[in-house]
Design an enzyme around this catalytic site. Structure first.
Site, short mmCIF file in Angstrom:
data_model
loop_
_atom_site.label_atom_id
_atom_site.label_comp_id
_atom_site.label_asym_id
_atom_site.label_seq_id
_atom_site.Cartn_x
_atom_site.Cartn_y
_atom_site.Cartn_z
N ASP A 1 31.79 102.41 53.50
CA ASP A 1 31.99 101.26 54.13
C ASP A 1 32.65 101.10 55.41
O ASP A 1 33.66 102.08 55.52
CB ASP A 1 32.86 100.24 53.24
CG ASP A 1 32.55 98.77 53.73
OD1 ASP A 1 31.69 97.97 53.41
OD2 ASP A 1 33.63 98.24 54.55
N ASN B 1 32.01 93.43 65.60
CA ASN B 1 31.10 92.43 65.84
C ASN B 1 31.62 91.26 66.82
O ASN B 1 31.16 90.62 67.44
CB ASN B 1 30.36 91.80 64.60
CG ASN B 1 29.47 92.64 64.11
OD1 ASN B 1 28.62 93.24 64.83
ND2 ASN B 1 28.85 92.61 62.69
N ASP C 1 25.33 96.75 65.82
CA ASP C 1 24.14 97.50 65.16
C ASP C 1 24.47 99.07 65.93
O ASP C 1 24.07 100.03 65.31
CB ASP C 1 23.14 96.92 65.76
CG ASP C 1 22.73 95.63 65.28
OD1 ASP C 1 23.18 95.37 64.17
OD2 ASP C 1 21.66 94.95 65.66
N GLU D 1 27.39 96.40 56.17
CA GLU D 1 27.91 97.86 56.82
C GLU D 1 28.31 98.69 55.64
O GLU D 1 29.20 99.59 55.83
CB GLU D 1 29.58 97.61 57.59
CG GLU D 1 30.58 96.92 56.61
CD GLU D 1 30.37 95.41 56.48
OE1 GLU D 1 31.46 94.78 56.10
OE2 GLU D 1 29.42 94.83 56.82
#
Length: 284
Positions: A152, A160, A169, A195
């Site tokens: 993760d 973000n 991204d 993620e």
């Protein structure tokens, strides 16, 4: 410049259904065409047989050269007709064989697209679930070991919220590129969701997996990323990972739960680290 990425993790169900319908229509058309060609060839063969029977009877009864010439001419005409029908059938079968081969390749590509995450090009959640179930069955039958790891991205929400989804991204593609290199066959690397990533390690030991995960963790953390659109410094990206060794008879769902528990242990104890489910068992 940053690439505009599509959000879906797999081929949309509607598009997949339409692709299959189109393929079915093409295949049906080809089969119908071949059936017509075969039917025509059968009719020609049957007519040719009747012509031969009549010719044989006529030859027996013939008494002059003109009659024989007429019979031979009829046979020649019938023979050429059958040859043309056979040539047409051969060409149609050859064309249909090529079309079916093209169709098969197209459907295989559609299947691959449906099982691939659009952003990272790793296996998607659907493909991961299928691979995990199949791998568990295979190693159970063979009596071989298997390890499942989940990984993760640390503090991904912060990327973000600070830089936007396109930069998020970019981070995911970078992390996926490293995971993908270490997750090549016979290992299976997937974007499990958001993620979170997963790697299936069939027929590998706990030690081998730990070495691989540490290599992934260190390589990802070693690079300082920059935002493509502005060249702003994003800083280092880190990941947390957890893994579990499959127990005899254990299902994929239970194995995933234990690997997830190890991942969250890595998160709780400071992130940017690898934890085994077995170490949690010992601590307990």
């Amino acid at each position: 410049a940053p690439a505009d990425m599509l959000p879906p993790e797999s081929l949309p169900r509607g598009r997949l259904t339409e692709e299959i319908r189109d393929a079915a229509r093409v295949l049906g058309r080809e089969l119908s065409s071949v059936a017509d060609a075969i039917s025509r060839a059968h009719r020609s063969q049957a007519a040719y047989g009747q012509t031969l029977d009549k010719a044989a009877s006529s030859i027996d009864a013939a008494g002059d050269g003109e009659t024989l010439k007429t019979i031979v001419g009829g046979l020649s005409t019938a023979t050429r007709r059958v040859q043309r029908e056979n040539e047409t059938l051969e060409k149609k079968l050859d064309a249909s064989t090529k079309e079916v081969a093209r169709l098969r390749e197209h459907l295989e590509q559609v299947r691959r697209d449906a099982m691939t995450d659009a952003l990272t090009n790793l296996a998607n959640r659907k493909a991961f679930d299928e691979h995990l179930a199949a791998a568990c069955q295979q190693v159970e039958a063979d009596g071989e070991p298997m390890v499942l790891a989940v990984l993760d991205v640390d503090h991904f929400k912060r990327f973000n919220d600070t830089w936007g989804h396109q930069t998020g991204d970019q981070v995911l593609r970078y992390v996926a590129s490293v995971i993908g290199r270490y997750g090549q066959l016979p290992r299976i690397a997937a974007r499990y969701g958001g993620e979170e990533f997963a790697i299936i390690f069939p027929r590998e030991s706990s030690k081998q997996v730990e070495v691989a995960l540490e290599a992934i963790r260190k390589e990802i953390a070693s690079r300082s990323l920059r935002r493509r659109s502005t060249n702003d410094e994003l800083g280092a990206v880190t990941i947390s990972a957890g893994f579990a060794v499959r127990r005899p008879g254990e299902t994929g769902a239970t194995l995933l739960e234990r690997a997830d528990a190890a991942l969250y242990a890595s998160k709780r104890t400071g992130r940017n680290r690898v934890t085994s489910a077995e170490s949690l068992d010992i601590a307990a």
